[in-house]
Design a protein around this motif. Structure first.
Motif, mmCIF file in Angstrom:
data_model
loop_
_atom_site.group_PDB
_atom_site.id
_atom_site.type_symbol
_atom_site.label_atom_id
_atom_site.label_comp_id
_atom_site.label_asym_id
_atom_site.label_seq_id
_atom_site.Cartn_x
_atom_site.Cartn_y
_atom_site.Cartn_z
ATOM 1 N N PRO A 273 17.430 11.253 -25.961
ATOM 2 C CA PRO A 273 16.050 11.766 -25.919
ATOM 3 C C PRO A 273 15.357 11.376 -24.612
ATOM 4 N N ILE A 274 15.547 12.175 -23.603
ATOM 5 C CA ILE A 274 15.088 11.840 -22.255
ATOM 6 C C ILE A 274 13.580 11.676 -22.202
ATOM 7 N N ASP A 275 12.862 12.557 -22.873
ATOM 8 C CA ASP A 275 11.402 12.529 -22.797
ATOM 9 C C ASP A 275 10.848 11.196 -23.272
ATOM 10 N N GLU A 276 11.324 10.727 -24.428
ATOM 11 C CA GLU A 276 10.837 9.458 -24.965
ATOM 12 C C GLU A 276 11.303 8.280 -24.108
ATOM 13 N N LEU A 277 12.532 8.332 -23.625
ATOM 14 C CA LEU A 277 13.036 7.254 -22.776
ATOM 15 C C LEU A 277 12.274 7.183 -21.460
ATOM 16 N N ALA A 278 11.852 8.351 -20.952
ATOM 17 C CA ALA A 278 11.074 8.366 -19.714
ATOM 18 C C ALA A 278 9.759 7.618 -19.889
#
Length: 514
Positions: A273-278
């Motif tokens: 989940p790139i968005d949350e990790l960002a």
């Protein structure tokens, strides 16, 4: 005459004048004849739609066959032998993985779009290294064009991002981690001092590609300072557990300067989940690198792009075109959200034979300062040529077809009670086990290994294996758009019959005889 001139003159007198055979090897007429002969063989190879896997030869037998094709001439240039060339090409084609066959379902590199091979052939002949503009004008220009084209799907500021090509995703990941480390610790390149409050560390998924763990060793960080982030049942980083893991690492005296997410893990093809990790990375001042070697290509598909939601918030992205962009390997693109980070990966020093003391406008196009490689193949040319000739839709439609096939295969498996389905595919990778009722749990692991080996030796299908939660699984990677549900059903039939034979204790297929 100087001593050097006398020495040179004396040496020239000892050297024999070149023979006609030297010039004959470079003859353009012979080149055309050879090219046409090889192209005819490749045409037949591509036209073969039979289901075939891997003809795995004994290494000693293959070595003898290869040596038998070598000229016995040792003193003079041998006369050209058309039959020898034909035999070399035939051996090459026969002993490789048959990536254009519907029986090939095993790895993440694919059969190329034939035109890509033609352009790669041109690159091999004209031989233009593409790190410096004066040596490879069109390749470097094509890099900039493709960077702009593909950034439309990433979404970074067009005037601020940068892209460089590297020979493979492993090198791209290493380069990105170098850039992240050097930004976090500006003195480390020149002085070897990081000046950190704690020990520099990298946060990675439990499913991270091994190139990242290797890079930790190369950077001197060490695997012991890799902060492992737990994954969920689908193989994705469990975001809700990340803050606690990072906090625990800080209490251990570790300073995480980079977090690596995956867009298409090697085992299950899972997308973190790139968005949350960002958001987590930004809050902690941590560089977010996305290893999209396999899955970044989904960005070119309108239907599949949401798998990489939040990619515009990453600091860097690895993207292998030789996987799901169907060009010859290696062709990897490393993107930076901030172009200023690109040259920082390798410091500022450069040798006099590449650094222009009086740079002109052309020098601004050089990429050698941003890359570990000085001499680099013009690897972008096949990708750019395909994009120029066919456009985006060629890639999008094939990728979508491969992902549809994976979903169809998953649906088929759900209806097969003697197979264990391990996940729902997010892209074109599918893992499962042959696990009929009554088989002891302790036997499952070795059975999958034996099945994979026997299927490979049978020569009709080529599949791979991977450990999932500590137990071996059969792994399918759909890279050929000509693979249908019927082909997958044929594979399942062979897996089932092989598994039943092994469970009965029947003698397995032997390795090919020497």
């Amino acid at each position: 005459m100087t001593d050097v001139s006398k020495e040179c003159s004396s040496s020239m007198s000892r050297w024999a004048a070149p023979k006609d055979s030297l010039f004959a090897a470079f003859d353009p007429v012979l080149f055309r004849r050879n090219s046409e002969a090889v192209a005819a063989r490749l045409e037949s190879h591509l036209a073969d739609r039979s289901v075939r896997g891997l003809d795995l030869a004994d290494p000693d037998v293959l070595a003898r066959a290869a040596r038998a094709l070598m000229t016995a001439e040792r003193e003079s240039i041998a006369d050209f032998d058309e039959k020898r060339l034909a035999a070399i090409v035939d051996l090459y084609l026969r002993t490789g993985i048959q990536v254009h066959s519907p029986g090939y379902m095993g790895r993440q590199f694919s059969g190329t779009v034939p035109l890509a091979g033609v352009i790669d052939f041109v690159g091999s002949v004209v031989n233009q290294p593409s790190s410096y503009y004066e040596a490879g004008q069109l390749p470097i220009t094509a890099e900039r064009i493709m960077a702009e084209e593909l950034n439309r799907f990433i979404g970074w500021d067009p005037g601020r991002f940068a892209m460089v090509t590297t020979s493979g995703g492993s090198l791209a990941n290493l380069t990105a981690l170098l850039a992240a480390r050097n930004r976090a610790y500006p003195d480390i390149w020149a002085r070897g001092e990081h000046g950190a409050r704690g020990l520099p560390a990298i946060a990675v998924s439990e499913e991270v590609h091994y190139s990242v763990t290797r890079a930790a060793g190369v950077l001197g960080i060490g695997e012991s300072r890799l902060v492992r982030l737990p994954v969920d049942a689908r193989g994705r980083i469990a975001v809700h557990r990340v803050p606690a893991v990072l906090a625990a690492a800080e209490r251990r005296g570790l300073e995480v300067f980079c977090l690596v997410a995956s867009a298409g893990t090697t085992a299950l093809g899972a997308f973190d989940p790139i968005d949350e990790l960002a958001g987590i990375a930004a809050e902690g001042g941590i560089w977010l690198h996305v290893d999209g070697a396999h899955g970044a290509s989904l960005l070119v598909s309108d239907a599949l792009r949401p798998r990489l939601r939040g990619i515009d918030k990453a600091d860097s992205l690895t993207w292998d075109a030789h996987k799901l962009m169907f060009v010859p390997a290696p062709c990897t693109m490393l993107f930076y959200r901030d172009a200023r980070d690109a040259p920082e990966a390798f410091g500022r020093g450069a040798a006099s034979y590449v650094l222009d003391e009086e740079p002109d406008a052309h020098c601004a196009f050089d990429t050698g300062d941003k890359n570990l490689e000085c001499t680099k193949r013009p690897m972008i040319m096949p990708l750019w040529a395909l994009w120029a000739v066919y456009g985006r839709a060629l890639f999008a439609e094939k990728i979508e077809q491969l992902c549809r096939t994976a979903c169809e295969a998953h649906r088929i498996l759900l209806g097969e009670p003697d197979f264990e389905v391990l996940h729902e595919p997010e892209a074109n990778i599918l893992c499962f086990r042959y696990r009929p009722e009554g088989i002891a749990a302790g036997r499952v692991h070795r059975l999958q290994l034996q099945i994979r080996k026997q299927v490979r030796l049978a020569g009709r299908f080529f599949i791979s294996k991977v450990d999932v939660q500590g137990t071996a699984a059969l792994r399918i990677v759909f890279m050929n758009h000509q693979i249908s549900a019927e082909h997958f059903l044929l594979l399942l039939t062979e897996i089932r019959s092989t598994g039943q034979r092994l469970l009965r204790g029947d003698p397995p297929h032997d390795e090919p005889p020497a």
